[in-house]
Design a protein around this motif. Structure first.
Motif, mmCIF file in Angstrom:
data_model
loop_
_atom_site.group_PDB
_atom_site.id
_atom_site.type_symbol
_atom_site.label_atom_id
_atom_site.label_comp_id
_atom_site.label_asym_id
_atom_site.label_seq_id
_atom_site.Cartn_x
_atom_site.Cartn_y
_atom_site.Cartn_z
ATOM 1 N N GLY A 11 63.846 3.185 14.824
ATOM 2 C CA GLY A 11 62.754 2.242 14.636
ATOM 3 C C GLY A 11 62.079 2.439 13.290
ATOM 4 O O GLY A 11 62.270 3.453 12.602
ATOM 5 N N ASP A 12 61.301 1.450 12.902
ATOM 6 C CA ASP A 12 60.550 1.530 11.647
ATOM 7 C C ASP A 12 59.260 0.745 11.782
ATOM 8 O O ASP A 12 59.067 -0.045 12.710
ATOM 9 C CB ASP A 12 61.370 1.020 10.457
ATOM 10 N N GLY A 13 58.370 0.957 10.859
ATOM 11 C CA GLY A 13 57.074 0.276 10.871
ATOM 12 C C GLY A 13 56.357 0.520 9.552
ATOM 13 O O GLY A 13 56.956 0.926 8.550
ATOM 14 N N GLU A 14 55.053 0.268 9.574
ATOM 15 C CA GLU A 14 54.240 0.385 8.359
ATOM 16 C C GLU A 14 53.072 1.326 8.617
ATOM 17 O O GLU A 14 52.420 1.247 9.669
ATOM 18 C CB GLU A 14 53.737 -0.983 7.906
ATOM 19 N N PHE A 15 52.847 2.178 7.632
ATOM 20 C CA PHE A 15 51.727 3.119 7.727
ATOM 21 C C PHE A 15 50.423 2.376 7.473
ATOM 22 O O PHE A 15 50.361 1.417 6.685
ATOM 23 C CB PHE A 15 51.911 4.252 6.713
ATOM 24 N N ALA A 16 49.374 2.816 8.120
ATOM 25 C CA ALA A 16 48.086 2.128 8.001
ATOM 26 C C ALA A 16 47.524 2.268 6.588
ATOM 27 O O ALA A 16 47.678 3.299 5.925
ATOM 28 C CB ALA A 16 47.099 2.692 9.026
ATOM 29 N N ALA A 17 46.868 1.194 6.113
ATOM 30 C CA ALA A 17 46.202 1.215 4.808
ATOM 31 C C ALA A 17 44.719 1.513 5.022
ATOM 32 O O ALA A 17 44.031 0.838 5.803
ATOM 33 C CB ALA A 17 46.386 -0.128 4.107
ATOM 34 N N PHE A 18 44.210 2.488 4.317
ATOM 35 C CA PHE A 18 42.797 2.888 4.467
ATOM 36 C C PHE A 18 42.387 3.710 3.250
ATOM 37 O O PHE A 18 43.214 4.122 2.431
ATOM 38 C CB PHE A 18 42.588 3.703 5.759
ATOM 39 N N GLU A 19 41.068 3.928 3.155
ATOM 40 C CA GLU A 19 40.501 4.765 2.102
ATOM 41 C C GLU A 19 39.956 6.052 2.731
ATOM 42 O O GLU A 19 39.344 6.012 3.800
ATOM 43 C CB GLU A 19 39.381 4.023 1.366
ATOM 44 N N GLN A 20 40.178 7.139 2.022
ATOM 45 C CA GLN A 20 39.790 8.446 2.546
ATOM 46 C C GLN A 20 38.939 9.179 1.517
ATOM 47 O O GLN A 20 39.389 9.417 0.393
ATOM 48 C CB GLN A 20 41.035 9.263 2.899
ATOM 49 N N PRO A 21 37.720 9.551 1.864
ATOM 50 C CA PRO A 21 36.870 10.292 0.920
ATOM 51 C C PRO A 21 37.397 11.704 0.687
ATOM 52 O O PRO A 21 38.349 12.165 1.324
ATOM 53 C CB PRO A 21 35.500 10.316 1.629
ATOM 54 N N ALA A 22 36.749 12.400 -0.219
ATOM 55 C CA ALA A 22 37.136 13.784 -0.517
ATOM 56 C C ALA A 22 36.810 14.683 0.666
ATOM 57 O O ALA A 22 35.804 14.483 1.363
ATOM 58 C CB ALA A 22 36.400 14.266 -1.763
ATOM 59 N N GLU A 23 37.663 15.664 0.908
ATOM 60 C CA GLU A 23 37.529 16.633 1.990
ATOM 61 C C GLU A 23 37.287 15.926 3.330
ATOM 62 O O GLU A 23 36.330 16.208 4.041
ATOM 63 C CB GLU A 23 36.406 17.636 1.696
ATOM 64 N N ASN A 24 38.206 15.028 3.657
ATOM 65 C CA ASN A 24 38.054 14.228 4.869
ATOM 66 C C ASN A 24 39.335 14.311 5.689
ATOM 67 O O ASN A 24 40.435 14.474 5.152
ATOM 68 C CB ASN A 24 37.754 12.774 4.495
ATOM 69 N N VAL A 25 39.191 14.176 7.028
ATOM 70 C CA VAL A 25 40.319 14.135 7.961
ATOM 71 C C VAL A 25 40.284 12.796 8.685
ATOM 72 O O VAL A 25 39.251 12.417 9.264
ATOM 73 C CB VAL A 25 40.257 15.295 8.971
ATOM 74 N N THR A 26 41.399 12.069 8.657
ATOM 75 C CA THR A 26 41.489 10.747 9.274
ATOM 76 C C THR A 26 42.696 10.726 10.209
ATOM 77 O O THR A 26 43.794 11.189 9.842
ATOM 78 C CB THR A 26 41.640 9.643 8.203
ATOM 79 N N MET A 27 42.491 10.144 11.419
ATOM 80 C CA MET A 27 43.564 9.990 12.396
ATOM 81 C C MET A 27 44.056 8.547 12.367
ATOM 82 O O MET A 27 43.248 7.599 12.394
ATOM 83 C CB MET A 27 43.072 10.347 13.799
ATOM 84 N N THR A 28 45.335 8.368 12.287
ATOM 85 C CA THR A 28 45.941 7.033 12.265
ATOM 86 C C THR A 28 47.022 6.960 13.344
ATOM 87 O O THR A 28 47.640 7.960 13.703
ATOM 88 C CB THR A 28 46.557 6.703 10.893
ATOM 89 N N VAL A 29 47.257 5.744 13.841
ATOM 90 C CA VAL A 29 48.312 5.489 14.813
ATOM 91 C C VAL A 29 49.267 4.468 14.209
ATOM 92 O O VAL A 29 48.840 3.376 13.799
ATOM 93 C CB VAL A 29 47.741 4.983 16.154
ATOM 94 N N THR A 30 50.517 4.843 14.190
ATOM 95 C CA THR A 30 51.550 3.979 13.608
ATOM 96 C C THR A 30 52.535 3.589 14.697
ATOM 97 O O THR A 30 53.044 4.453 15.438
ATOM 98 C CB THR A 30 52.290 4.694 12.461
ATOM 99 N N LYS A 31 52.815 2.289 14.799
ATOM 100 C CA LYS A 31 53.771 1.795 15.789
ATOM 101 C C LYS A 31 55.102 1.496 15.104
ATOM 102 O O LYS A 31 55.159 0.756 14.106
ATOM 103 C CB LYS A 31 53.229 0.528 16.451
ATOM 104 N N LEU A 32 56.158 2.041 15.683
ATOM 105 C CA LEU A 32 57.509 1.851 15.154
ATOM 106 C C LEU A 32 58.352 1.151 16.207
ATOM 107 O O LEU A 32 58.316 1.511 17.400
ATOM 108 C CB LEU A 32 58.140 3.197 14.800
ATOM 109 N N ARG A 33 59.133 0.161 15.804
ATOM 110 C CA ARG A 33 59.937 -0.626 16.728
ATOM 111 C C ARG A 33 61.406 -0.628 16.298
ATOM 112 O O ARG A 33 61.728 -0.630 15.116
ATOM 113 C CB ARG A 33 59.440 -2.078 16.796
ATOM 114 N N GLY A 34 62.288 -0.666 17.281
ATOM 115 C CA GLY A 34 63.716 -0.844 17.070
ATOM 116 C C GLY A 34 64.222 -1.993 17.910
ATOM 117 O O GLY A 34 63.693 -2.253 19.004
#
Length: 302
Positions: free
Chosen positions: A203-226
């Motif tokens: 499967g494949d998909g697209e990573f989320a587009a976002f902005e991340q400040p300095a010294e920051n932790v961000t959680m993202t969910v990516t959906k992949l389909r085949g």
């Protein structure tokens, strides 16, 4: 009858008459011999020094001997020097058309060469400026690569009981950490995420587009389909055995365009590549991540 005043020529053979080549002897109609007398000749011209016939003949013979003795110069290479005022400043008429044609070609060639030189010089200056900016940026800001980890995986649509094609759906939860103290990160659109099992793309998909400040932790969910993936019998058997052992191995690759930001200044787009190896216990929506290891490759500047 001859005139009594006319004197005959001397009979002495050693004495020859003096003749001036510049004098013209006029004929007299009154003389029976057709010549004027010495008296008349003397009265008409002043006395002058004459060159004897012998001297004239001897001189002529010398010139003729010298001319016979003169020989043409031997063959060879000769250098001819001409005054500058006798050298052509313009081409001769028969070569004027060719000269004009060659001059036009030379002018066009020179203009093209000059344009290429200017373009090359401009490109070189731009490259030097870009290298200078990059050097200053890395020396002052000292950017670091972000870190990634996989915290959760959900699997659906994988049926191994029948040999029919499968259309799996994966949901992958990714933890992104920006370790830079002064630089923010911008994840742009156009990224790509792929998942593999033993080299087979599931499967494949697209990573989320976002902005991340300095010294920051961000959680993202990516959906992949085949879609309708036909597994070989060996691959299907390997998945069944791995699930029985509760160790199903997947490879996840992330490619994302990113930018660094310092205040209001944003850098050019750079390439980010992340390779992750994850192991889950089963192929269901409640799968648990047993092991994970993500490695961020070097950031490409272009």
């Amino acid at each position: 009858m001859a005139d009594n005043n006319t004197q005959p020529w001397p009979r002495n053979k050693n004495i020859r008459p003096s003749v001036d080549s510049n004098d013209t002897i006029q004929r007299s109609p009154r003389s029976s011999g057709g010549f004027t007398t010495d008296k008349d000749i003397g009265s008409r011209r002043p006395p002058r020094h004459h060159q004897s016939v012998d001297s004239v003949d001897s001189t002529s013979s010398l010139y003729s001997i010298d001319s016979r003795r003169s020989k043409p110069p031997p063959p060879g290479t000769y250098h001819v020097q001409l005054p500058k005022d006798q050298i052509y400043r313009v081409p001769p008429p028969e070569n004027a058309h060719r000269y004009e044609y060659l001059s036009r070609q030379k002018h066009n060639r020179s203009a093209c060469r000059r344009c290429c030189c200017y373009s090359f010089a401009t490109l070189l200056v731009l490259l030097l400026l870009a290298a200078l900016v990059v050097g200053v940026f890395f020396l002052v800001c000292r950017p670091h690569k972000p870190r990634f980890s996989v915290s959760g995986v959900s699997v659906a649509g994988v049926t191994l009981a029948s040999p029919s094609p499968i259309s799996p759906v994966f949901k992958i939860k990714v933890r992104c950490k920006n370790v830079n103290g002064k630089l923010g990160l911008i994840y742009e659109k156009g990224s790509a995420v792929e998942i593999f099992h033993e080299g087979i793309k599931l499967g494949d998909g697209e990573f989320a587009a976002f902005e991340q400040p300095a010294e920051n932790v961000t959680m993202t969910v990516t959906k992949l389909r085949g879609s309708r993936i036909q597994l070989k019998s060996s691959s299907r058997k390997d998945l069944v055995e791995s699930q029985k052992r509760r160790k199903v191995l997947f490879d996840v690759r992330v490619k994302a365009p990113i930018k660094f930001r310092v205040g209001v200044v944003t850098t050019w787009t750079m390439g980010l590549t992340v390779d992750c190896k994850i192991t889950v216990d089963k192929l269901t929506s409640s799968a648990t991540v047993i092991t994970e290891d993500c490695v961020t490759q070097d950031i490409s500047l272009l």
